[in-house]
Design an enzyme around this catalytic site. Structure first.
Site, PDB file in Angstrom:
ATOM      1  N   LYS A  68       8.417   0.819   5.239  1.00 51.98           N
ATOM      2  CA  LYS A  68       7.264   1.624   4.862  1.00 51.98           C
ATOM      3  C   LYS A  68       5.981   1.028   5.426  1.00 51.98           C
ATOM      4  O   LYS A  68       5.776  -0.173   5.345  1.00 51.98           O
ATOM      5  CB  LYS A  68       7.154   1.678   3.326  1.00 51.98           C
ATOM      6  CG  LYS A  68       5.916   2.356   2.810  1.00 51.98           C
ATOM      7  CD  LYS A  68       4.902   1.529   2.030  1.00 51.98           C
ATOM      8  CE  LYS A  68       4.804   0.086   2.201  1.00 51.98           C
ATOM      9  NZ  LYS A  68       3.553  -0.510   1.721  1.00 51.98           N
ATOM     10  N   THR A  69       5.146   1.832   6.047  1.00 47.80           N
ATOM     11  CA  THR A  69       3.743   1.510   6.297  1.00 47.80           C
ATOM     12  C   THR A  69       3.142   2.600   7.160  1.00 47.80           C
ATOM     13  O   THR A  69       3.719   2.983   8.186  1.00 47.80           O
ATOM     14  CB  THR A  69       3.506   0.142   6.987  1.00 47.80           C
ATOM     15  OG1 THR A  69       2.122   0.013   7.327  1.00 47.80           O
ATOM     16  CG2 THR A  69       4.319  -0.029   8.253  1.00 47.80           C
ATOM     17  N   GLU A  86      -7.454   8.872   2.416  1.00 47.80           N
ATOM     18  CA  GLU A  86      -7.131  10.305   2.522  1.00 47.80           C
ATOM     19  C   GLU A  86      -5.700  10.547   2.985  1.00 47.80           C
ATOM     20  O   GLU A  86      -5.110  11.587   2.694  1.00 47.80           O
ATOM     21  CB  GLU A  86      -8.086  10.999   3.506  1.00 47.80           C
ATOM     22  CG  GLU A  86      -9.539  11.038   3.071  1.00 47.80           C
ATOM     23  CD  GLU A  86     -10.333   9.801   3.481  1.00 47.80           C
ATOM     24  OE1 GLU A  86     -11.567   9.855   3.419  1.00 47.80           O
ATOM     25  OE2 GLU A  86      -9.712   8.784   3.847  1.00 47.80           O
ATOM     26  N   ARG A 143       1.073  -5.903  -4.981  1.00 50.08           N
ATOM     27  CA  ARG A 143       1.145  -6.799  -3.822  1.00 50.08           C
ATOM     28  C   ARG A 143       1.585  -8.220  -4.188  1.00 50.08           C
ATOM     29  O   ARG A 143       1.378  -9.156  -3.413  1.00 50.08           O
ATOM     30  CB  ARG A 143      -0.206  -6.826  -3.105  1.00 50.08           C
ATOM     31  CG  ARG A 143      -0.599  -5.463  -2.514  1.00 50.08           C
ATOM     32  CD  ARG A 143      -1.861  -5.551  -1.663  1.00 50.08           C
ATOM     33  NE  ARG A 143      -2.252  -4.250  -1.131  1.00 50.08           N
ATOM     34  CZ  ARG A 143      -1.786  -3.714  -0.006  1.00 50.08           C
ATOM     35  NH1 ARG A 143      -0.889  -4.383   0.701  1.00 50.08           N
ATOM     36  NH2 ARG A 143      -2.208  -2.534   0.409  1.00 50.08           N
ATOM     37  N   ASP A 203       5.355  -7.568   5.204  1.00 53.60           N
ATOM     38  CA  ASP A 203       5.296  -8.655   4.221  1.00 53.60           C
ATOM     39  C   ASP A 203       6.288  -8.429   3.092  1.00 53.60           C
ATOM     40  O   ASP A 203       6.968  -9.362   2.649  1.00 53.60           O
ATOM     41  CB  ASP A 203       3.876  -8.772   3.649  1.00 53.60           C
ATOM     42  CG  ASP A 203       2.922  -9.469   4.605  1.00 53.60           C
ATOM     43  OD1 ASP A 203       3.395 -10.178   5.512  1.00 53.60           O
ATOM     44  OD2 ASP A 203       1.699  -9.313   4.453  1.00 53.60           O
ATOM     45  N   GLY A 230       0.808  -1.213   0.000  1.00 59.69           N
ATOM     46  CA  GLY A 230       0.000   0.000   0.000  1.00 59.69           C
ATOM     47  C   GLY A 230       0.838   1.258   0.000  1.00 59.69           C
ATOM     48  O   GLY A 230       1.982   1.272   0.451  1.00 59.69           O
ATOM     49  N   GLU A 264      -9.652   0.403  12.402  1.00 57.80           N
ATOM     50  CA  GLU A 264     -10.184  -0.372  11.276  1.00 57.80           C
ATOM     51  C   GLU A 264     -10.343  -1.854  11.611  1.00 57.80           C
ATOM     52  O   GLU A 264     -11.329  -2.483  11.241  1.00 57.80           O
ATOM     53  CB  GLU A 264      -9.219  -0.208  10.088  1.00 57.80           C
ATOM     54  CG  GLU A 264      -9.558  -1.013   8.867  1.00 57.80           C
ATOM     55  CD  GLU A 264      -8.445  -0.947   7.827  1.00 57.80           C
ATOM     56  OE1 GLU A 264      -8.718  -1.255   6.660  1.00 57.80           O
ATOM     57  OE2 GLU A 264      -7.301  -0.596   8.192  1.00 57.80           O
ATOM     58  N   ASP A 319       0.656   2.172   8.900  1.00 54.66           N
ATOM     59  CA  ASP A 319       0.103   1.516  10.090  1.00 54.66           C
ATOM     60  C   ASP A 319       1.022   1.622  11.299  1.00 54.66           C
ATOM     61  O   ASP A 319       0.590   1.418  12.430  1.00 54.66           O
ATOM     62  CB  ASP A 319      -0.190   0.039   9.811  1.00 54.66           C
ATOM     63  CG  ASP A 319      -1.385  -0.146   8.888  1.00 54.66           C
ATOM     64  OD1 ASP A 319      -2.078   0.852   8.604  1.00 54.66           O
ATOM     65  OD2 ASP A 319      -1.626  -1.280   8.452  1.00 54.66           O
ATOM     66  N   GLY A 350      -5.750   0.844  10.088  1.00 48.01           N
ATOM     67  CA  GLY A 350      -4.936   0.050  10.997  1.00 48.01           C
ATOM     68  C   GLY A 350      -5.599  -1.277  11.279  1.00 48.01           C
ATOM     69  O   GLY A 350      -6.400  -1.395  12.201  1.00 48.01           O
ATOM     70  N   ARG A 351      -5.286  -2.294  10.467  1.00 50.05           N
ATOM     71  CA  ARG A 351      -5.965  -3.579  10.623  1.00 50.05           C
ATOM     72  C   ARG A 351      -5.424  -4.397  11.793  1.00 50.05           C
ATOM     73  O   ARG A 351      -6.165  -4.809  12.666  1.00 50.05           O
ATOM     74  CB  ARG A 351      -5.843  -4.412   9.332  1.00 50.05           C
ATOM     75  CG  ARG A 351      -6.403  -5.819   9.512  1.00 50.05           C
ATOM     76  CD  ARG A 351      -6.564  -6.592   8.245  1.00 50.05           C
ATOM     77  NE  ARG A 351      -7.190  -7.884   8.533  1.00 50.05           N
ATOM     78  CZ  ARG A 351      -7.716  -8.673   7.607  1.00 50.05           C
ATOM     79  NH1 ARG A 351      -7.696  -8.302   6.350  1.00 50.05           N
ATOM     80  NH2 ARG A 351      -8.259  -9.820   7.944  1.00 50.05           N
TER      81      ARG A 351
END
Length: 553
Positions: A203-204, A422, A146, A177, A82, A312, A206, A252-253
């Site tokens: 990178k993330t 966003e 991905r 991942d 992402g 999330e 989250d 944020g899963r």
């Protein structure tokens, strides 16, 4: 000529700051090594799987007065997973370092993520091309994807493409991942004596790819500031109209770092944290009771409005929902294999009795969303589950019951929001612009010293950029074994919110005060020009975590 906004024009001119150790140039560096490292868990299994890249030392760079020449190196770069603000600056830093080391060096970008290196879809960077993307958001410079790099066939295809381009190294910019894939590719390249290095960049948005050496993943700073601005705007509106409860679901899963950071920046009335829900085994009913209690107490003092932040991934952390979703994923997989048409009744008849009861109790909208298309792993896509609407509906029912019993005389009008996309491609903050540029520049330093299987690391991030510490850590250092698709696989361990850590404690200590007394903060838009205390300040999360680390030294 493409028309640009005034801000675009000014941001293209911005020159990111570098750690002093890197600012003298790639050819004026020396490297120091720490002791051998080991994985965070499952050391024997990880070492067995990464026999050629396990146990390497943490390295740091410092500048030296002597300069050395650099041989010609061609490098490939991949954006994976992402989007996150600052990705373009990682590539810009990599490009500038590569060209400063030797003007004959070339940088190739693989188009569309990891599939680009497998299929040989690439572009060569030039000054003109690179200059159009500096300090901008998004991953549109080469696109992302991905696709996983994990099979022998994929590795062989990647090798052929690397040979065609005469690559010395590949840089993979991604999350846990993606960097797990980087570790696997690095190991395979060494095992097969290819001479091709692999370096990762963290990178993330989250915020769950971190440890003591990786203090923050890039994009988290910008994304949380973007969400905090939006929440602050809504809080101002709520405090003006005084008639709506706003339920804000936020990205944020697996981890609630984004929700927690946004809450610390804005101080809403209610903040749910998934890790707390799981640790305390909070049922859906107990969550509803907690939120309803705050709503009724506020109504008693004439406040029929408020703000609630919802992570999330919350729904997967509620015990009975987690059990039901796991059972549902298995049932849906079997039904697809058997060619059985999906319906509420068909699903409920196949669920275990307790899970069927939970599923049938849900609103029709949520039941439908739980049956929607699965992700590539066969799991429910939680970002599509409107948890905020589920909470609103059940709370509405609970308040109606209380009203009929004469226990609630207020009003409850709710609005729902989901803040996700966003924040993923916003113009990077000064912090992310500097940090990302440093990560990319540093990635080439790791390449120049012949390292592979390393993650670019820039530390000491609450200090001015000149005092940041550049170096790298072995990717295997962050790994453990986890079950994926029914098999134990090596993966980089996600960093979840620590309930005994300083960041969550800050929320916990202020919850009651914020719940009742409207201590709203209004961060406003990200600022790029002005005093450093406004433009360069980083997240509450990083400041609190670094303060604790420094206090323990």
């Amino acid at each position: 000529m493409e028309k640009l906004s005034p801000l675009q024009i000014e941001r293209l001119k911005y020159q990111p700051k570098l750690p002093s150790s890197l600012s003298s140039g790639i050819n004026c560096l020396e490297m120091s090594e720490g002791p051998a490292t080991q994985s965070v868990r499952d050391q024997e299994q990880i070492q067995e799987l990464f026999q050629n890249t396990y146990g390497k030392p943490v390295v740091t760079f410092k500048n030296t007065s002597s300069s050395h020449s650099s041989e010609v190196r061609n490098v490939g770069v991949i954006l994976s997973g992402g989007q996150a603000p600052g990705g373009h600056n990682v590539i810009a830093g990599l490009y500038d370092a590569l060209k400063s080391a030797n003007s004959s060096n070339k940088l190739y970008g693989f188009i569309g993520g990891p599939s680009g290196i497998i299929e040989g879809n690439y572009i060569e960077f030039t000054d003109e091309f690179m200059n159009a993307y500096r300090n901008t958001g998004g991953f549109d410079i080469i696109g992302s994807g991905r696709t996983k790099l994990e099979t022998e066939e994929q590795f062989k295809s990647s090798l052929e493409v690397c040979k065609k381009l005469n690559l010395s190294a590949v840089v993979i910019i991604g999350g846990d991942d993606s960097n797990t894939n980087a570790a696997l590719l690095a190991e395979w390249f060494v095992k097969n004596n290819t001479g091709i290095q692999v370096i990762g960049c963290p990178k993330t948005i989250d915020g769950d790819l971190k440890n003591e050496q990786i203090e923050i993943s890039f994009g988290f700073d910008t994304a949380t500031k973007t969400y905090a601005e939006l929440i602050g705007n809504i809080q101002r509106d709520a405090n003006s109209a005084k008639k709506y409860w706003h339920f804000v679901k936020i990205m944020g899963r697996s981890a609630s770092h984004v929700a927690l950071e946004a809450a610390l920046q804005t101080q809403p009335n209610v903040t749910l944290i998934s890790e707390e829900v799981e640790e305390k085994k909070m049922s859906l009913d107990s969550i509803i009771s907690y939120m309803t209690d705050i709503i009724t107490r506020r109504a008693e003092i004439g406040k029929n409005f408020g703000i609630a932040i919802v992570p999330e991934g919350l729904i997967e952390f509620i015990p009975e929902m987690k059990s039901m979703i796991s059972n549902l994923n298995d049932v849906m997989a079997r039904m697809e294999k058997e060619g059985v048409a999906v319906s509420f009744e068909a699903v409920e008849s196949r669920l275990d009795a307790s899970n069927a009861k939970v599923y049938s109790s849900l609103p029709t909208l949520i039941k439908s969303q739980l049956l929607a298309d699965r992700d590539p792993h066969g799991n429910v896509q939680v970002s599509k589950i409107e948890t905020e609407k589920l909470l609103i509906e059940i709370i509405s029912e609970r308040l109606s019951e209380l009203k009929s019993q004469g226990k609630f005389s207020g009003k409850f009008n709710a609005q729902s929001h989901f803040f996700g996309y966003e924040g993923r491609c916003a113009f990077p903050s000064n912090f992310d612009a500097d940090y990302c540029y440093s990560l990319g520049y540093n990635a080439f330093a790791l390449i120049n010293f012949g390292l592979t299987g390393y993650l670019s690391s820039v530390r000491n991030l609450t200090s001015p950029a000149a005092q940041w510490i550049a170096g790298g850590i072995p990717l295997t250092m962050m790994m453990n074994m986890e079950k994926r698709h029914g098999e134990m696989k090596p993966v980089i361990q996600k960093a979840l919110v620590k309930l005994d850590g300083p960041v969550f404690k800050q929320l916990e200590q202020n919850r009651e005060e914020w719940a009742m007394n409207d201590k709203y903060l209004f961060p406003g838009a990200i600022q790029y020009f002005g005093p450093s205390c406004v433009c360069d300040v980083t997240t509450c999360t990083l400041q609190l975590e670094r303060s604790k680390q420094l206090a323990s030294v």
